[in-house]
Design an enzyme around this catalytic site. Structure first.
Site, mmCIF file in Angstrom:
data_model
loop_
_atom_site.group_PDB
_atom_site.id
_atom_site.type_symbol
_atom_site.label_atom_id
_atom_site.label_comp_id
_atom_site.label_asym_id
_atom_site.label_seq_id
_atom_site.Cartn_x
_atom_site.Cartn_y
_atom_site.Cartn_z
ATOM 1 N N PRO C 329 28.180 -5.540 -44.444
ATOM 2 C CA PRO C 329 28.186 -4.328 -44.615
ATOM 3 C C PRO C 329 27.614 -3.361 -43.667
ATOM 4 C CG PRO C 329 27.331 -5.326 -46.674
ATOM 5 C CD PRO C 329 27.349 -6.319 -45.507
ATOM 6 N N ARG C 330 28.253 -2.187 -43.618
ATOM 7 C CA ARG C 330 27.980 -1.135 -42.564
ATOM 8 C C ARG C 330 26.521 -0.959 -42.229
ATOM 9 N NH1 ARG C 330 32.724 3.229 -43.936
ATOM 10 N NH2 ARG C 330 34.436 1.860 -43.466
#
EC number: 1.3.5.1
Lengths: 222, 248, 635
Positions: C329-330
């Protein structure tokens, strides 16, 4: 809702323009007779022009032709005026050559040159032969008006030869853009087809330009 | 890097306007053109002068708000690029860069390089939508749309509404913009129900707004940041003809 | 203050229906008499304005751009998520809800997040009907792709321009209602203040950005749809004009600001290349599907990427997160990049980037396949940097991106001010402490199209008495305050530019309140920002007047609010002594450097109330009835 001038005028220009393109094919084909040796060319050319003068069908076509030229010019004028109004201020620096061809941006200039040519061309031939203005046209041994000699005489004058030959250049340029643009205006949008039309326009323009340009020169040297 | 900006200054729609020259140094290759203008504006502020008004928003080539005529080209020297994507590496040290606003009767100048492109919005108002309300949609896969159709609709839909087509066109024709929007919707099954009125109404508004006729110089498709093909205008012509024939 | 989230009764899947059954309705004849103001014309704003107008309300819609088509929703590249399960890969509303809740590190409400997932499928139906040319399979059905942080394919997209296409659909629908005379559009207009009458939102003061004139607008309810505030960092992926002013003014008038410090740092933006830079361009996250991220194993390696042999490259995401690798994830990918860059392994001229390398993908799939998948992104990269990324790795760097935080709203999307709503990115509702890719277009649209039009009537039904009037003293007072504020800024006549102060603010915020934070740094940051504020109000220079188009004045007014917002963000980050999602406190990490979340102490939404320059914290406890929060692991 009334007719949309942005589209109607362009459609009129395209239709008349394409009609004039067809006419030019016929005109050039016939003029090719002038390229033949003198002894063949004189009878053929004169009998062909007699045929043109006397056929009622050609008469109708001729009126259509005059109308097409007038309408083409009329609507082109309207479009040009409107388009100028839409761009009242020009750019101080504009490198339009990097995104479009000169001819496509100057159809009005080219068209005006062609119009001037048409007027002179009509004065040279149409006025003398059809209206009987100026020196009377002699007859050939077959009894046809000797249109060939009219042509021959004209093209012994180097100025006219140069004028006719040079005017083939704006004609070709005008035709090159006009033909392909005309198809798009009439709603032909198939991308592959448009590429073919662009190529045909180029070939057509070369043929017309070379054809109409060479004939006066050939006649001059006969 | 040092350049001289020759920029059109016009203090409001009624002002006559004129070019002013601004030598700027301390620029670098990897600055964007708009950042160079930012840089110039900061200098102007420090010198107590009014800043140059110019437009931008996303600065990544998609919002369509930026638009300047730079050295004789809409959005600068490159094809298919927005002003915000132009970088100073495209110019040489010592260059003079002529900077003008979009020129078109239908895009009146508001100030300096800022023009009013609301004519585009009014064209959109006339039918660039599908008249069904929120909540009335059928299941998304109920209407199958062949990939080729969806792709072609997307090609036209990519228009960012920057106005470069009008700016570069010697006739100030909005045909590419209008055609892109009409073709996007009319190519899709959802847009078919209103296809004829859409074509007629939107092109009529184009006329009312004072845009010129398309003469197919082709400049628009070269300057269009999204590379929208001029064949869209030909397709628009066909659609208009069809709508006339259909009589609806 | 008691924060009532107004979550309806019943099972998770029944809540929204139960709400709608009980909500008050207004008959069509009465709707015509009610006015609604919508500030912002992005996906949320345009969707709300168009739909409210379709329902019969009279709507005034405002945006600062020259057209509603420019709002920054336009820039979202990747796509929009929906639980359609078209791919038959086990997706469902529940799974999407769970992914979103988990992705947000369990810092959002179950009921809101579930509703987001529930309304995602009808949203795709809606956009298809509005003419969005989503990607299709050859058979004519809709195509999907996967996006970071989930294991199903639920992302719908239109090339790399999904945001643009959705926004254009919303914009078209809005202009349809403008043509119908139901919406009045005010472009080039910026909201300067909110007007309260008897504690209720009844209007706004607007500055016409062309004439500079201040105008009053009255309505029965005000909807803010003004997007995110990551421009507080100055360098961000946002549009230059994006600002936090509208929500900040609302905050100062009494609306609680929730989780202000939750801002997402996107891992794949282009690095900063000079001090003059104004913007960090985002490269779609989808690039991480095929690109491999690495840095040299040697500090300060001066070689070109091509000269560095395979064994001297550190593919740090694959090393640290073997199961998700480059698709982590970011927040995790960004933090990992920052860790390497801070440790001295960064690459590029300013040593502030990492490599995103397609060499292996090109070798495996061939150049044509990569061109087909990412051609437009590679072209964009070349336009901006002048570098051909097919031949040499891209340089990427984390950049401030999305604001999960925003005005606190209840289940009806109403703020703590009655009659004031916040929709889209400017509210804090569904994403918790971190937003999953392709969920932002979704939230903006669902808020605007489906939720607000169904909840606003519940308030307006009780607001039928008397139409609002701009001659009310509250409007005069608000306009006078705005005028004083503008005059004050113009009167300083100092020596430094607005951008100077914005760079200063951005530097502090990026250093102390971005990917990782600590107590000392945040305390220092608050001090520094106070100093910036003091200096700004003493020494800023804005040329030109207020009765004309003045872009410098616009920037100054926005920055004045950003400075104050920056202080609140640091205050919030300082108060939350745990790590969760995008909020990473260095003091609270596990032994292997992962986030350490403290559910017993911090399982609440921080809602800050403005009180005469101070911020007072209110806590909305998060109750997890249906899901048990777990530790988020992507290893």
């Amino acid at each position: 809702m009334t007719t949309n001038p942005l589209f109607f005028r362009k459609t009129a220009i395209a239709l008349t323009g394409l009609f004039l393109c067809l006419f030019l094919i016929v005109h050039l084909s016939a003029n090719c007779i002038l390229l033949l040796p003198k002894e063949l060319a004189i009878p053929a050319y004169n009998s062909y022009s007699t045929l043109l003068r006397e056929s009622p069908l050609i008469k109708i076509v001729a009126y259509l032709l005059y109308a097409a030229i007038l309408l083409h010019v009329f609507y082109a004028l309207l479009v040009t005026l409107r388009n100028r109004k839409a761009k009242p201020v020009r750019y101080a620096v504009n490198h339009a050559g990097e995104n479009s061809s000169w001819a496509s941006r100057n159809m009005g200039v080219l068209g005006t040159l062609i119009l001037i040519f048409i007027v002179i061309h009509l004065a040279n031939f149409w006025a003398r032969i059809k209206l009987g203005l100026g020196e009377a046209v002699p007859s050939d041994p077959n009894g046809n008006l000797d249109v060939y000699s009219v042509t021959y005489e004209l093209f012994q004058n180097a100025w006219f030869v140069a004028f006719y030959a040079l005017m083939a250049i704006p004609l070709a340029w005008h035709l090159h853009h006009g033909l392909k643009s005309g198809f798009k205006t009439l709603g032909f949008y198939h991308q592959g087809g448009l590429r073919i039309i662009a190529r045909i326009s180029l070939i057509y323009a070369w043929i017309m330009g070379l054809g109409f340009g060479i004939i006066p020169i050939v006649v001059f040297f006969k | 890097m040092q350049v001289t900006f020759k920029i059109w200054r016009q203090n409001g729609p009624k002002d006559k306007g004129k070019f002013e020259s601004y030598p700027v140094d301390d620029l670098t290759d990897d600055m964007s053109f708009l950042e160079a203008l930012d840089h110039l504006n900061e200098r102007l502020v420090v010198a107590g002068k009014q800043v140059i008004a110019f437009e931008y928003d996303c600065r990544e080539g998609i919002c369509g708000q930026c638009g300047i005529f730079i050295n004789g080209r809409a959005h600068g020297p490159h094809d298919h690029m927005t002003t915000c994507q132009l970088h100073m590496r495209s110019f040489k040290d010592g260059d003079t860069i002529v900077v003008e606003p979009w020129r078109a009767a239908s895009f009146p100048i508001i100030k300096d390089l800022v023009v009013d492109r609301s004519a585009f919005d009014r064209i959109i108002e006339k039918g660039a939508y599908i008249s069904s309300q929120t909540g009335t949609a059928p299941e998304a896969n109920a209407i199958l749309i062949p990939k080729s159709v969806a792709d072609k609709a997307m090609d036209a839909a990519a228009c960012i509404g920057c106005g470069a087509c009008v700016a570069t066109c010697k006739n100030s024709s909005a045909a590419l913009f209008t055609a892109a929007k009409i073709n996007h919707l009319n190519r899709l099954p959802q847009g078919k129900a209103e296809q004829h009125t859409r074509v007629k109404e939107m092109t009529w508004q184009m006329n009312l707004e004072g845009f010129g006729s398309c003469t197919f110089t082709g400049a628009c498709e070269v300057e269009c940041p999204e590379g929208i093909s001029i064949s869209n205008i030909a397709e628009l012509n066909a659609r208009l003809l069809k709508s006339k024939i259909s009589g609806s | 203050m008691l924060l009532d989230s107004k979550i309806p009764e019943g099972r998770l899947e029944d809540k929204w229906r139960n709400y709608q059954l009980k909500a008050q309705l207004i008959n069509p004849a009465n709707k015509k008499k009610l006015r609604v103001i919508v500030v912002g014309a992005g996906l949320a704003g345009a969707g709300a304005a168009a739909t409210l107008a379709e329902l019969g309300y009279r709507v005034d819609c405002f945006c600062y751009q020259d057209s509603a088509r420019r709002a920054h929703s336009v820039a979202a590249q990747g796509g929009v998520n929906a639980a359609k399960n078209y791919q038959h890969d086990g997706d469902s509303v529940y799974r999407m809800f769970y992914d979103t809740l988990k992705g947000g590190d369990f810092r959002s409400r179950e009921a809101n997040t579930y509703r987001l997932a529930e309304l995602s499928a009808p949203l795709i139906d809606h956009f298809v009907q509005q003419g969005v040319p989503f990607a299709r399979e050859y058979g004519g059905t809709l195509e999907n792709r996967s996006f970071g942080g989930v294991q199903v394919q639920r992302t719908f997209y239109a090339r790399g321009q999904t945001g643009q296409q959705l926004l254009l659909a919303a914009y078209s629908q809005l202009y349809k209602m403008i043509a119908a005379g139901k919406v009045t559009m005010h472009t080039r207009s910026e909201m300067m203040d909110l007007v309260l009458v008897d504690g209720k939102a009844k209007g706004i003061i607007v500055r016409d950005l062309v004439s500079g004139e201040l105008k009053r607008f009255a309505a029965d309810a005000v909807v803010l749809a003004t997007g995110g505030y990551s421009r507080v960092f100055r360098l961000s992926t946002l549009a230059i004009g994006c600002n936090g002013s509208a929500i900040w003014k609302a905050h100062k008038k009494g609306a609680c600001f929730a989780a202000p410090s939750f801002t997402q740092i996107h891992p794949t933006a282009l690095p900063q290349s000079s001090e003059a830079q104004s913007k960090l361009t985002l490269m779609s996250e989808s690039l991480r599907n095929d690109g491999r991220i690495w840095v040299p194993k040697t500090k300060g390696d001066q070689r070109t990427p091509g000269e560095i042999p395979e064994e001297e490259r550190d593919y740090y995401l694959e090393r640290r997160y073997p199961s998700f690798g480059n698709l982590a994830p970011r927040d995790i990918a960004s933090r990992a990049a920052k860790e390497r860059i801070d440790a001295g392994y960064g690459v590029g001229r300013l040593k502030n980037a990492v490599y995103l390398d397609f060499k292996d993908a090109i070798a495996r799939f061939g150049l044509e396949v990569i061109k087909d998948r990412y051609g437009n992104l590679f072209n964009m990269y070349q336009k901006i940097t002048g570098i051909n990324a097919y031949k040499t790795p891209m340089l990427i760097s984390p950049a401030a991106h999305f604001s999960m935080g925003g005005l606190w709203v209840d289940y009806e999307l109403m703020t703590t001010i009655p009659g004031l709503y916040a929709v889209g990115e400017c509210n804090f509702s569904d994403h918790g402490a971190n937003r999953l890719g392709a969920n932002s277009l979704l939230q903006a649209s669902v808020d605007g199209y489906f939720i607000l039009p169904n909840t606003i009537n519940n308030y307006l039904a009780g607001a039928m008495q008397g139409s609002p009037d701009t001659n009310h003293p509250a409007f005069e007072e608000a306009e006078r305050e705005v005028r004083n504020h503008v005059d004050r800024v113009l009167g300083i006549q100092g020596s430094k530019t607005v951008d100077h102060f914005h760079r200063e603010l951005g530097r502090v915020m990026w250093q102390e309140c971005a990917m990782s934070r600590n107590k000392k740094g945040l305390e220092k940051a608050i001090d520094q920002i106070e100093k910036i504020r003091e200096e700004f109000w003493r020494d800023v220079s804005v040329t030109g007047g207020d009765k004309e188009m003045n872009t410098e004045l616009e920037k100054a007014l926005r920055l004045a609010d950003f400075i104050e917002l920056g202080i609140l963000m640091c205050t919030d980050a300082l108060q939350r002594e745990e790590s969760c999602g995008a909020h990473f406190r260095e003091e609270y990490q596990t032994d292997d450097g992962e986030a350490f979340r403290k559910d017993e102490e911090y399982s609440y939404v921080s809602a800050w109330e403005y009180q005469k320059g101070d911020f007072v914290l209110h806590k909305e406890q998060l109750k997890f009835e249906f899901v048990q929060p777990t530790v988020r692991s992507y290893k």
